[in-house]
Each structure stands twice: as C-alpha cells, then as structure tokens.
Scaffold this active site. Sequence first.
Site, PDB file in Angstrom:
ATOM      1  N   HIS A  19       0.824  -1.215   0.000  1.00 26.60           N
ATOM      2  CA  HIS A  19       0.000   0.000   0.000  1.00 26.60           C
ATOM      3  C   HIS A  19       0.852   1.256   0.000  1.00 26.60           C
ATOM      4  O   HIS A  19       0.380   2.339   0.333  1.00 26.60           O
ATOM      5  CB  HIS A  19      -0.958   0.009   1.199  1.00 26.60           C
ATOM      6  CG  HIS A  19      -1.675  -1.286   1.395  1.00 26.60           C
ATOM      7  ND1 HIS A  19      -1.208  -2.273   2.232  1.00 26.60           N
ATOM      8  CD2 HIS A  19      -2.802  -1.756   0.814  1.00 26.60           C
ATOM      9  CE1 HIS A  19      -2.026  -3.322   2.174  1.00 26.60           C
ATOM     10  NE2 HIS A  19      -2.997  -3.026   1.325  1.00 26.60           N
TER      11      HIS A  19
HETATM   12  S1  FES Z   1       1.820  -0.617   3.265  1.00 23.76           S
HETATM   13 FE1  FES Z   1       0.200  -1.980   3.708  1.00 23.76          FE
HETATM   14  S2  FES Z   1       1.236  -3.784   4.325  1.00 23.76           S
HETATM   15 FE2  FES Z   1       2.824  -2.386   3.919  1.00 23.76          FE
END
Ligand code: FES
Length: 171
Positions: free
Chosen positions: A136
């Site tokens: 993410h």
């Molecule tokens: S940014 Fe979501 S698991 Fe690493």
Amino acid sequence: MNNSEQKNNRRDFLFTATYTVGAVGIGATIWPFIDQMNPDSSVKALATTEVDISQIQPGKSITVLWRGKPVFIKRRTPTEISEAQSVSLDDLKHPEKDKDRVKKAEWLVMMGICSHLGCVPLSDKGDYNGWFCPCHGSHYDTSGRIRKGPAPTNMEIPVYAFIDDNTIKIG
Ligand code: FES
C-alpha cells in the site's frame, strides 16, 4: 397441532438454529488463536538463531528467518548512517532516535514486516533510501522508521545480541 403448539415448535427451532450458528462462529474465531499459541517443534527449535554476518558487504543486507518471520540484517554505509542520524524527531510519525534502534551504527537488525498489514518491504527502495512496502505504499528510512504511507509505526527491532564481531544471535 393447535396454534400455541405451532408457536412453541417454531421458537424451539429458532433457538436451536441460533445456538448452532453461535457455536460454530465461536469455534472458528478461537481456533486460529489457540493454534498460534502452540508453535510446533520446528518453530520452538528456532527460538534463537545465530547468524554469520562476516560476508555482508557495506550497503548490502540479508534476510534470515527467525520464528518463521523475516529479519533484515543491513550493513549500513557511512552515508546511510548519517542520513539516519540526522533526521529530526519532529519529522517522524513514530519518533525514535536511530541510536536507540541499533547496537552498532553499522548494523541495523529489524523485523522485515511492514507495520501496516504485515507485508515484507523491499530493501534499497522508496523515497528515503531504506525500504518500500509495495502493498500500500509505505516508505521507511535507513533506520527502518516509517516516513510516508499508511504504516503506523517503525519496523520492529527484535531481541538480539552480538556474540562477537561476526556473529549475531537473534532471540
Ligand atoms: S503498506 Fe500496507 S502492508 Fe505495507
């Protein structure tokens, strides 16, 4: 069957159905929890891990498994060390001094797990020359501290010790 018997039967059925769903629901929730509390013998055997770090060149890192989880061992360059040390705590979402995250400035030893949802970040990537989690988009600096993205905290430092200049014991 009169009206009142029909109502009673219906109530019994509803009660039984609810009870059964409830029991299955609880069973499904508790099982993984109990399962995690009983590590199998291979995991117990790895309660501590000794790692030879003599072959790791400056700027390189290795990943070792400890208790089934990745641990990053990074030999930092002088530039990476000074980047990590020069950051103001005011700029950090999870303020921690670099010196409190390492035992020797040259070596960063930390869990290789993103604090957001547990992915394994990529090394030497991201906007802060540290690690980047592609799941993410979390960026970590050369001390493994979260600098940008959804991860709430720095990557965790495990219990470890230097046995000698070339050997680290994790756990
Ligand atoms: S940014 Fe979501 S698991 Fe690493």
